[in-house]
Design a protein around this motif. Structure first.
Motif, PDB file in Angstrom:
ATOM      1  N   GLY A  12     -13.278  11.070  -5.420  1.00 53.40           N
ATOM      2  CA  GLY A  12     -11.968  11.444  -4.872  1.00 53.40           C
ATOM      3  C   GLY A  12     -11.287  10.298  -4.152  1.00 53.40           C
ATOM      4  N   GLU A  13     -12.051   9.544  -3.374  1.00 50.18           N
ATOM      5  CA  GLU A  13     -11.488   8.402  -2.651  1.00 50.18           C
ATOM      6  C   GLU A  13     -11.070   7.300  -3.621  1.00 50.18           C
ATOM      7  N   THR A  15     -10.155   7.781  -6.668  1.00 48.47           N
ATOM      8  CA  THR A  15      -8.954   8.302  -7.344  1.00 48.47           C
ATOM      9  C   THR A  15      -7.724   8.098  -6.481  1.00 48.47           C
ATOM     10  N   GLN A  16      -7.867   8.275  -5.170  1.00 47.69           N
ATOM     11  CA  GLN A  16      -6.736   8.024  -4.268  1.00 47.69           C
ATOM     12  C   GLN A  16      -6.309   6.558  -4.343  1.00 47.69           C
ATOM     13  N   ASP A  19      -4.343   6.028  -7.455  1.00 48.45           N
ATOM     14  CA  ASP A  19      -2.988   6.569  -7.273  1.00 48.45           C
ATOM     15  C   ASP A  19      -2.113   5.629  -6.448  1.00 48.45           C
ATOM     16  N   ILE A  20      -2.698   5.004  -5.434  1.00 47.26           N
ATOM     17  CA  ILE A  20      -1.953   4.041  -4.606  1.00 47.26           C
ATOM     18  C   ILE A  20      -1.496   2.868  -5.467  1.00 47.26           C
ATOM     19  N   PRO A  37       1.595   2.533   1.791  1.00 50.61           N
ATOM     20  CA  PRO A  37       0.964   3.817   2.102  1.00 50.61           C
ATOM     21  C   PRO A  37       0.931   4.084   3.606  1.00 50.61           C
ATOM     22  N   TYR A  42      -4.731   9.194   4.990  1.00 50.80           N
ATOM     23  CA  TYR A  42      -5.994   8.869   4.333  1.00 50.80           C
ATOM     24  C   TYR A  42      -7.175   8.995   5.284  1.00 50.80           C
ATOM     25  N   LEU A  46     -10.974   4.893   3.886  1.00 54.33           N
ATOM     26  CA  LEU A  46      -9.901   4.211   3.148  1.00 54.33           C
ATOM     27  C   LEU A  46      -8.990   3.391   4.048  1.00 54.33           C
ATOM     28  N   VAL A  76      -6.426   0.737   1.838  1.00 54.57           N
ATOM     29  CA  VAL A  76      -5.280   1.313   1.118  1.00 54.57           C
ATOM     30  C   VAL A  76      -4.130   0.317   1.039  1.00 54.57           C
TER      31      VAL A  76
END
Length: 195
Positions: A12-13, A15-16, A19-20, A37, A42, A46, A76
């Motif tokens: 999940g992290e 994937t974030q 996306d960023i 971001p 977050y 992250l 991020v």
């Protein structure tokens, strides 16, 4: 960056982070000014300082790849900045254009802290790499080059991997020096299509 941050990121992290990277590139093609971001959106891992590379390919061909081995800012923000830099500032390639987006893939690689590798010769290095497919940084006399572990996919033989890395640094393929410094690292990576 903690030496284990890259290993602790879950799907999940990661994937974030992907996306960023997508949003950083997408922002260039929108009418609004691209926004960095917001850190408060977050989780803790992250927003810790992190080192990363963002690799872009169009139709499977490299289109840009920039990053850092040293953690300077929140992960991020590093991913956001390196995605934009890979798309528009990698001097080896023309800047990304909108027509390429349909066939664009993005890979985000979060790096472990590079560790020195003590070897006495190039053959010792090649022997080590025969069983350890890690990322490698070679440096000597103010010249340096890095290959991510993913490069092993296209250069599976240690001798070819190291020769190409030396050429990337600006040395000839057979260059070796007793002052050569070698560092190795691992990555936690994710890739996906732009759309």
């Amino acid at each position: 960056m903690s030496a284990t941050l890259y290993q602790n990121l879950n799907k999940g992290e990661l994937t974030q982070l992907l996306d960023i990277a997508r949003e950083a590139i997408r922002g260039h093609f929108s009418e609004q000014m691209p926004q960095a971001p917001q850190l408060d959106l977050y989780g803790k891992k992250l927003i810790e300082p992190g080192a990363c590379f963002v690799t872009l390919k169009v139709d499977g061909q490299l289109q840009g790849c920039l990053g850092t081995t040293v953690a300077h800012s929140p992960l991020v923000l590093e991913v956001h900045n390196k995605a934009r830099a890979s798309a528009y500032q990698d001097r080896r390639f023309m800047p990304l254009v909108e027509e390429q987006l349909d066939s664009l893939t993005i890979e985000v690689s979060v790096l472990s802290k590079p560790k020195p590798l003590a070897v006495q010769s190039e053959q010792e290095l090649l022997d080590y790499l025969a069983t350890n497919k890690v990322g490698v940084i070679l440096s000597d006399n103010h010249q340096q080059a890095l290959f991510l572990p993913q490069v092993w996919e296209s250069l599976p033989k240690p001798v070819d991997f190291i020769r190409q890395l030396k050429i990337k640094a600006g040395w000839n393929a057979v260059y070796w020096s007793p002052t050569m410094k070698i560092q190795t690292f691992d990555v936690n990576s994710i890739h996906g299509k732009y759309f």
